[in-house]
Design a protein around this motif. Structure first.
Motif, PDB file in Angstrom:
ATOM      1  N   SER A 176       0.837  -1.200   0.000  1.00 54.96           N
ATOM      2  CA  SER A 176       0.000   0.000   0.000  1.00 54.96           C
ATOM      3  C   SER A 176       0.872   1.249   0.000  1.00 54.96           C
ATOM      4  CB  SER A 176      -0.920   0.008   1.223  1.00 54.96           C
ATOM      5  OG  SER A 176      -1.479   1.284   1.432  1.00 54.96           O
ATOM      6  N   HIS A 177       0.642   2.148  -0.947  1.00 55.90           N
ATOM      7  CA  HIS A 177       1.432   3.378  -1.005  1.00 55.90           C
ATOM      8  C   HIS A 177       1.223   4.218   0.259  1.00 55.90           C
ATOM      9  CE1 HIS A 177       2.785   2.677  -5.036  1.00 55.90           C
ATOM     10  NE2 HIS A 177       1.545   2.576  -5.504  1.00 55.90           N
ATOM     11  N   ASN A 178       0.008   4.212   0.803  1.00 52.94           N
ATOM     12  CA  ASN A 178      -0.265   4.978   2.026  1.00 52.94           C
ATOM     13  C   ASN A 178       0.559   4.471   3.196  1.00 52.94           C
ATOM     14  OD1 ASN A 178      -2.131   6.665   0.792  1.00 52.94           O
ATOM     15  ND2 ASN A 178      -3.867   5.310   1.252  1.00 52.94           N
ATOM     16  N   ILE A 179       0.668   3.160   3.334  1.00 54.00           N
ATOM     17  CA  ILE A 179       1.451   2.580   4.429  1.00 54.00           C
ATOM     18  C   ILE A 179       2.944   2.828   4.201  1.00 54.00           C
ATOM     19  CG2 ILE A 179       2.075   0.444   5.618  1.00 54.00           C
ATOM     20  CD1 ILE A 179      -0.713   1.480   6.255  1.00 54.00           C
ATOM     21  N   VAL A 180       3.381   2.678   2.974  1.00 52.00           N
ATOM     22  CA  VAL A 180       4.805   2.892   2.655  1.00 52.00           C
ATOM     23  C   VAL A 180       5.225   4.318   3.002  1.00 52.00           C
ATOM     24  CG1 VAL A 180       6.473   3.042   0.767  1.00 52.00           C
ATOM     25  CG2 VAL A 180       4.898   1.094   0.896  1.00 52.00           C
ATOM     26  N   ARG A 181       4.329   5.289   2.780  1.00 49.30           N
ATOM     27  CA  ARG A 181       4.649   6.690   3.047  1.00 49.30           C
ATOM     28  C   ARG A 181       4.422   7.090   4.511  1.00 49.30           C
ATOM     29  NH1 ARG A 181       1.921   7.573  -2.073  1.00 49.30           N
ATOM     30  NH2 ARG A 181       0.044   8.104  -0.893  1.00 49.30           N
ATOM     31  N   SER A 182       3.722   6.265   5.274  1.00 45.96           N
ATOM     32  CA  SER A 182       3.379   6.613   6.658  1.00 45.96           C
ATOM     33  C   SER A 182       4.578   6.473   7.587  1.00 45.96           C
ATOM     34  CB  SER A 182       2.240   5.726   7.164  1.00 45.96           C
ATOM     35  OG  SER A 182       1.060   5.930   6.430  1.00 45.96           O
ATOM     36  N   GLU A 183       4.560   7.262   8.670  1.00 42.02           N
ATOM     37  CA  GLU A 183       5.584   7.130   9.700  1.00 42.02           C
ATOM     38  C   GLU A 183       5.382   5.812  10.449  1.00 42.02           C
ATOM     39  OE1 GLU A 183       8.246   9.051  10.513  1.00 42.02           O
ATOM     40  OE2 GLU A 183       7.781  10.072   8.627  1.00 42.02           O
ATOM     41  N   PRO A 184       6.457   5.167  10.874  1.00 39.95           N
ATOM     42  CA  PRO A 184       6.338   3.872  11.568  1.00 39.95           C
ATOM     43  C   PRO A 184       5.424   3.896  12.787  1.00 39.95           C
ATOM     44  CG  PRO A 184       8.613   4.267  10.933  1.00 39.95           C
ATOM     45  CD  PRO A 184       7.872   5.524  10.623  1.00 39.95           C
ATOM     46  N   ASN A 185       5.479   4.986  13.577  1.00 40.46           N
ATOM     47  CA  ASN A 185       4.635   5.038  14.777  1.00 40.46           C
ATOM     48  C   ASN A 185       3.145   5.078  14.424  1.00 40.46           C
ATOM     49  OD1 ASN A 185       5.142   7.720  13.773  1.00 40.46           O
ATOM     50  ND2 ASN A 185       4.223   8.544  15.627  1.00 40.46           N
ATOM     51  N   TYR A 230       8.807  -0.178  10.692  1.00 45.88           N
ATOM     52  CA  TYR A 230       9.998   0.506  10.197  1.00 45.88           C
ATOM     53  C   TYR A 230       9.605   1.359   8.990  1.00 45.88           C
ATOM     54  CZ  TYR A 230      12.136  -3.147  13.029  1.00 45.88           C
ATOM     55  OH  TYR A 230      12.464  -3.976  14.066  1.00 45.88           O
ATOM     56  N   LYS A 231      10.490   2.223   8.594  1.00 47.16           N
ATOM     57  CA  LYS A 231      10.212   3.089   7.448  1.00 47.16           C
ATOM     58  C   LYS A 231      10.032   2.268   6.170  1.00 47.16           C
ATOM     59  CE  LYS A 231      12.439   7.327   9.112  1.00 47.16           C
ATOM     60  NZ  LYS A 231      13.467   8.371   8.845  1.00 47.16           N
ATOM     61  N   GLY A 232       9.232   2.828   5.276  1.00 50.03           N
ATOM     62  CA  GLY A 232       9.015   2.171   3.995  1.00 50.03           C
ATOM     63  C   GLY A 232       7.965   1.082   4.010  1.00 50.03           C
ATOM     64  N   GLY A 233       7.153   1.007   5.083  1.00 54.19           N
ATOM     65  CA  GLY A 233       6.084   0.020   5.122  1.00 54.19           C
ATOM     66  C   GLY A 233       6.509  -1.373   5.534  1.00 54.19           C
ATOM     67  N   LEU A 234       7.664  -1.493   6.188  1.00 57.02           N
ATOM     68  CA  LEU A 234       8.140  -2.788   6.663  1.00 57.02           C
ATOM     69  C   LEU A 234       7.676  -2.994   8.103  1.00 57.02           C
ATOM     70  CD1 LEU A 234      10.013  -5.229   5.922  1.00 57.02           C
ATOM     71  CD2 LEU A 234      11.849  -4.000   7.092  1.00 57.02           C
ATOM     72  N   VAL A 235       7.085  -4.155   8.392  1.00 52.18           N
ATOM     73  CA  VAL A 235       6.651  -4.464   9.761  1.00 52.18           C
ATOM     74  C   VAL A 235       7.207  -5.820  10.170  1.00 52.18           C
ATOM     75  CG1 VAL A 235       4.547  -3.092   9.517  1.00 52.18           C
ATOM     76  CG2 VAL A 235       4.462  -5.560   9.105  1.00 52.18           C
ATOM     77  N   ARG A 236       7.344  -5.975  11.471  1.00 51.49           N
ATOM     78  CA  ARG A 236       7.870  -7.218  12.036  1.00 51.49           C
ATOM     79  C   ARG A 236       6.868  -7.789  13.024  1.00 51.49           C
ATOM     80  NH1 ARG A 236      12.880  -8.133  16.346  1.00 51.49           N
ATOM     81  NH2 ARG A 236      11.503  -9.050  17.874  1.00 51.49           N
ATOM     82  N   LEU A 237       6.644  -9.101  12.943  1.00 47.76           N
ATOM     83  CA  LEU A 237       5.807  -9.814  13.897  1.00 47.76           C
ATOM     84  C   LEU A 237       6.623 -10.948  14.500  1.00 47.76           C
ATOM     85  CD1 LEU A 237       3.937  -9.419  11.015  1.00 47.76           C
ATOM     86  CD2 LEU A 237       2.170  -9.867  12.709  1.00 47.76           C
ATOM     87  N   SER A 238       6.524 -11.119  15.794  1.00 48.39           N
ATOM     88  CA  SER A 238       7.200 -12.219  16.470  1.00 48.39           C
ATOM     89  C   SER A 238       6.188 -13.326  16.713  1.00 48.39           C
ATOM     90  CB  SER A 238       7.803 -11.746  17.794  1.00 48.39           C
ATOM     91  OG  SER A 238       8.768 -10.746  17.560  1.00 48.39           O
ATOM     92  N   ALA A 239       6.420 -14.479  16.137  1.00 47.92           N
ATOM     93  CA  ALA A 239       5.481 -15.589  16.255  1.00 47.92           C
ATOM     94  C   ALA A 239       5.426 -16.098  17.687  1.00 47.92           C
ATOM     95  CB  ALA A 239       5.888 -16.718  15.312  1.00 47.92           C
ATOM     96  N   PRO A 240       4.224 -16.340  18.214  1.00 45.29           N
ATOM     97  CA  PRO A 240       4.109 -16.895  19.573  1.00 45.29           C
ATOM     98  C   PRO A 240       4.400 -18.393  19.574  1.00 45.29           C
ATOM     99  CG  PRO A 240       1.938 -16.658  18.602  1.00 45.29           C
ATOM    100  CD  PRO A 240       2.911 -16.085  17.609  1.00 45.29           C
ATOM    101  N   GLU A 241       4.482 -18.971  20.788  1.00 46.79           N
ATOM    102  CA  GLU A 241       4.755 -20.404  20.901  1.00 46.79           C
ATOM    103  C   GLU A 241       3.531 -21.233  20.550  1.00 46.79           C
ATOM    104  OE1 GLU A 241       6.346 -21.112  24.798  1.00 46.79           O
ATOM    105  OE2 GLU A 241       7.675 -19.385  24.636  1.00 46.79           O
ATOM    106  N   SER A 242       2.341 -20.660  20.750  1.00 45.88           N
ATOM    107  CA  SER A 242       1.112 -21.366  20.375  1.00 45.88           C
ATOM    108  C   SER A 242       0.228 -20.422  19.578  1.00 45.88           C
ATOM    109  CB  SER A 242       0.372 -21.862  21.623  1.00 45.88           C
ATOM    110  OG  SER A 242       0.019 -20.780  22.462  1.00 45.88           O
ATOM    111  N   ILE A 243      -0.488 -20.971  18.626  1.00 45.86           N
ATOM    112  CA  ILE A 243      -1.312 -20.150  17.749  1.00 45.86           C
ATOM    113  C   ILE A 243      -2.544 -20.959  17.348  1.00 45.86           C
ATOM    114  CG2 ILE A 243      -0.300 -20.863  15.550  1.00 45.86           C
ATOM    115  CD1 ILE A 243      -0.198 -17.868  14.801  1.00 45.86           C
ATOM    116  N   ASP A 244      -3.668 -20.272  17.162  1.00 45.16           N
ATOM    117  CA  ASP A 244      -4.883 -20.973  16.770  1.00 45.16           C
ATOM    118  C   ASP A 244      -5.556 -20.230  15.620  1.00 45.16           C
ATOM    119  OD1 ASP A 244      -6.264 -18.791  17.897  1.00 45.16           O
ATOM    120  OD2 ASP A 244      -6.420 -19.790  19.840  1.00 45.16           O
TER     121      ASP A 244
END
Length: 370
Positions: A316-325, A341-355
């Protein structure tokens, strides 16, 4: 002022009545016991090898000054945590020494090189630039797992490595071996990330007795001489060695208790952590497969460098241009915690259990935010 014995020895000598009054302190058995537990997690032989501080950054600065006493040119990478990289860079300039910054980001993400390929590039940069020290992350803030153990073993065998400093902030209680023993001279980590100690508490782990002695010699010097002073670092050292300064400043000691509680409550043995890491890696793959790819693109790396952390690039161009916060806040509104992070990059840490419900909630958040 009147609690030195409590900080040093904990509740071991308390009466049963006193323990009933303060049940939440039942597992506090003193600084040395706490340090012993940390030392065991990092595979070092003595609590004397462990340093505690309010701020990890102060430990990084002290370690960098010690490193540049021994090294003329230190190898780093463009995947190092920027704040700590800046500290090491400052100390290199202050000491009149050099940094060699190896650009491995394209190799890791564009070429999807293996851990062996990355180590080959780093070893080549080390040799060609005449390096004699390294400052590397065991797991980067973007979730890339470097095989630092194999790399340091190779550099040590070649005889050129004089000091190795390892950033284990993302590996302590996340992967089975938080530090590349026995080759790391100093390792920096913290209790508030994967250990889930709630309050920030910096950990410094000396790999050898001579390094621990040199650190304490630096701490014994006048603070103004080094421009560094961490109240908890000084206080914990004074308490343990029974040399408390009567006129020291007020110290926030609560991270000691939250960190101790977390490490007591968490079985962080190597086999347990390895099993948990396998679950996170499997769950991370499940998350990647469930991502709405018309809106987000999973950022892939070679499997040898995976760590159970997922990176997504927004389309999404809107997300890419948005500030990380701003991006992070939008995810929080959907009850999903991410690092942005800048440029629309996000990080997710996988939990030990997921449903299935968690996957559906994440998919909803990804669609809604995009």
């Amino acid at each position: 002022m009147y609690c030195e014995q409590f900080f040093r020895d904990g509740t071991v000598d308390w009466s049963e009545d006193k323990r009933l009054v303060f049940p939440s302190l039942a597992h506090w058995h003193g600084l040395r016991t706490f340090k012993t537990q940390i030392a065991r997690r990092f595979g070092v032989s003595s609590p004397e090898f462990v340093l505690l501080a309010n701020r990890s950054a102060q430990l990084v600065r002290l370690a960098a000054r010690l490193m540049f006493r021994k090294c003329r040119n230190v190898l780093t990478t463009d995947l190092n945590w920027p704040s700590w990289q800046n500290i090491v860079c400052d100390e290199a300039v202050r000491c009149g020494q050099r940094l060699t910054n190896s650009q491995i980001t394209p190799l890791v993400f564009s070429d999807q090189a293996s851990a062996d390929d990355v180590n080959e590039r780093l070893a080549q940069a080390f040799t060609e630039n005449g390096c004699d020290g390294v400052f590397l992350p065991a797991v980067t803030n973007l979730g890339v797992r470097l095989d630092t153990s194999s790399l340091l073993a190779k550099l040590k065998a070649n005889g050129g490595l004089r000091f190795a400093m390892i950033d284990s902030a993302q590996s302590f209680c996340h992967i089975a071996s938080p530090a590349p023993l026995p080759f790391a001279d100093f390792t920096i980590a913290g209790c508030h990330k994967w250990l889930r100690g709630s309050l920030p508490l910096g950990l410094g782990i000396c790999g050898r007795s001579i390094v621990a002695e040199q650190f304490r010699d630096m701490l014994a010097s006048t603070p103004s001489l080094f421009g560094i002073d961490d109240p908890l670092l000084r206080f914990s050292e004074q308490i343990e060695h029974q040399a408390v300064d009567r006129y020291s400043e007020t110290v926030n000691v609560t991270p000691l208790f939250s960190g101790n509680a977390a490490i007591v409550a968490t079985d962080s043995g190597e086999a347990i952590v390895a099993k948990q890491a396998c679950k996170r890696t499997a769950n991370a793959e499940l998350i990647r497969k469930s991502v709405p790819t018309r809106l987000w693109q999973p950022v892939e790396t070679d499997t040898s460098m995976n760590s159970g952390i997922v990176l997504l690039q927004s389309k999404s161009h809107n997300i890419v241009r948005s500030e990380p916060n701003v991006v992070r806040s939008k995810f929080l509104e959907k009850r999903v915690a991410i690092s942005a992070y800048k440029g629309g990059l996000v990080r997710l840490s996988a939990p030990e259990s997921i449903d299935c419900q968690m996957i559906e909630s994440l998919q909803d958040a990804l669609v809604s935010v995009a």
